[in-house]
Design a protein around this motif. Structure first.
Motif, PDB file in Angstrom:
ATOM      1  N   GLN A  77       0.826  -1.213   0.000  1.00 46.51           N
ATOM      2  CA  GLN A  77       0.000   0.000   0.000  1.00 46.51           C
ATOM      3  C   GLN A  77       0.859   1.261   0.000  1.00 46.51           C
ATOM      4  OE1 GLN A  77      -3.376   0.246   0.046  1.00 46.51           O
ATOM      5  NE2 GLN A  77      -3.629  -1.964  -0.219  1.00 46.51           N
ATOM      6  N   PRO A  78       0.384   2.392  -0.502  1.00 45.91           N
ATOM      7  CA  PRO A  78      -0.868   2.508  -1.227  1.00 45.91           C
ATOM      8  C   PRO A  78      -0.761   1.856  -2.603  1.00 45.91           C
ATOM      9  CG  PRO A  78       0.337   4.564  -1.363  1.00 45.91           C
ATOM     10  CD  PRO A  78       1.121   3.666  -0.453  1.00 45.91           C
ATOM     11  N   ASP A  80      -1.037   1.946  -6.451  1.00 49.42           N
ATOM     12  CA  ASP A  80      -0.873   3.056  -7.386  1.00 49.42           C
ATOM     13  C   ASP A  80      -1.801   2.937  -8.588  1.00 49.42           C
ATOM     14  OD1 ASP A  80       1.724   4.465  -6.334  1.00 49.42           O
ATOM     15  OD2 ASP A  80       2.028   2.327  -6.150  1.00 49.42           O
ATOM     16  N   ASP A  81      -2.269   1.737  -8.856  1.00 52.14           N
ATOM     17  CA  ASP A  81      -3.062   1.555 -10.075  1.00 52.14           C
ATOM     18  C   ASP A  81      -4.197   0.571  -9.815  1.00 52.14           C
ATOM     19  OD1 ASP A  81      -3.748   1.526 -12.851  1.00 52.14           O
ATOM     20  OD2 ASP A  81      -2.777  -0.432 -12.924  1.00 52.14           O
ATOM     21  N   THR A  84      -5.000  -2.448 -12.434  1.00 51.63           N
ATOM     22  CA  THR A  84      -4.240  -3.695 -12.297  1.00 51.63           C
ATOM     23  C   THR A  84      -4.852  -4.585 -11.218  1.00 51.63           C
ATOM     24  OG1 THR A  84      -2.180  -2.666 -13.012  1.00 51.63           O
ATOM     25  CG2 THR A  84      -1.999  -4.665 -11.686  1.00 51.63           C
TER      26      THR A  84
END
Lengths: 135, 135, 135, 135
Positions: A77-78, A80-81, A84
């Motif tokens: 985490q976090p 990013d996408d 995906t």
């Protein structure tokens, strides 16, 4: 409380778009399912019906690989996408459903398949639940 | 010839629905990409710009996990469920595209990112090519 | 009961040289430790002290990789070669001890490191216990 | 040049105690071996002699897991703890030797086993070579 839950609660930056509860449930379910499938594959391989159980062994191994990768990606985490993660969860839902069906078909004869099918169904649902919060 | 190619050519039962050439290309590309991303993550972490490169490190690690799982699933033949493979290849396309874009954005400053972006683009294409043969 | 335990109890052929109780304990501990280390690495990377925590991130990732591989190898029964398992458990003991020490050194500042250190120490002990039964 | 080599050459901080050449050779050999073993396991499982090849399948899978973890750990630079790497390389030497012997024993009948044995022997040697530079 599992380590997944405990650590995510102390994480400085969890993706705001994801609710912590279904996220932790999906991490726990993918980890359990990966372990159930690894051991089920080993048990199917070791037993007398190995020739008949080949599709079950292959699906177990695929499910273990996909679930283990999913647990790692969700724990990082976090995120990013989200696209995906969505695609990976779809793959998880697909492989868990197939593996559950395969294991259920000989659950009456092999207790390890019965238990593994249960882990796959729970994981399929946890991945669906997390996907449901992402739309 | 890579070990992936050599072994699949001696495999007694490769899924008839898949052409061997794009299958082997996808296996090789996912393996290369997983390795490129693992090392790029390590190089980003070790350098002076670590704080700025955090999204790159996370995306590298996600890409490495997904590509390694994809290589394993594709190498396990015959494939029992094409829907799972399709979803996994979609996840591979998604993560490779994001990772390539991220690495390209600082390829001028970091040679390891330039090389990793190249591996990701090649893998994205190989996954798309295999998907194209599966419809 | 964990899936590791449940499935090994239904496995048709578990290595006779290994006691089931320390074997299951080692499987559970390596799985927990791999998950704790993956999340701790992510939390260290996301926080303000990322530059200082780089050795912790690297050790977390190494510990996660080694423990995940160890869990898989131990779950695959019967074990054909105890020498390999012994060497792998030695690697697990080594990496867990280093990772625990690293995490303990900033446990006061980072709750995720305190929890991860605990998982590493428990895993180090579980690997030692299983090694102890193998001599 | 492989991605492993290219990326390590652009890495800002490779462990000074390790020579780059045997390090890169070990990374490449463990990656090749992991892939060879994964496909060999799949080919053994799919063929007519599956019942007889069970020890070969299990050893292939163990070798793939250990070599994949070793490639990741070696690619993550700088290495913070050489004792862990040494133990992991010892595990790699052990499992490659056993897997090579197992595959060699039926190389005459199964071409995939002949190729896999070759990859295992090369990997065993590469791990030994790197170990030799670390003392």
């Amino acid at each position: 409380m599992t380590y997944g839950a405990a650590l995510l609660e102390t994480h400085p930056d969890v993706t705001a778009e994801l609710d912590l509860k279904p996220l932790v449930a999906a991490i726990d379910a993918t980890l359990d399912c990966a372990q159930a499938c690894s051991t089920c594959a080993s048990a199917c391989l070791a037993g007398k019906s190995v020739a008949d159980l080949r599709p079950c062994i292959r699906t177990d191994l695929a499910c273990a690989d996909i679930c283990a990768a999913t647990a790692r990606v969700l724990s990082r985490q976090p995120i990013d996408d989200l696209a995906t993660v969505r695609a990976l969860l779809e793959a998880g839902v697909a492989v868990c459903a197939v593996c559950a069906e395969e294991c259920e078909s000989h659950a009456a004869m092999h207790e390890h398949c019965r238990i593994c099918a249960e882990a796959c169904r729970r994981c399929e649902q946890a991945c669906r639940d997390l996907l449901g919060t992402m739309t």
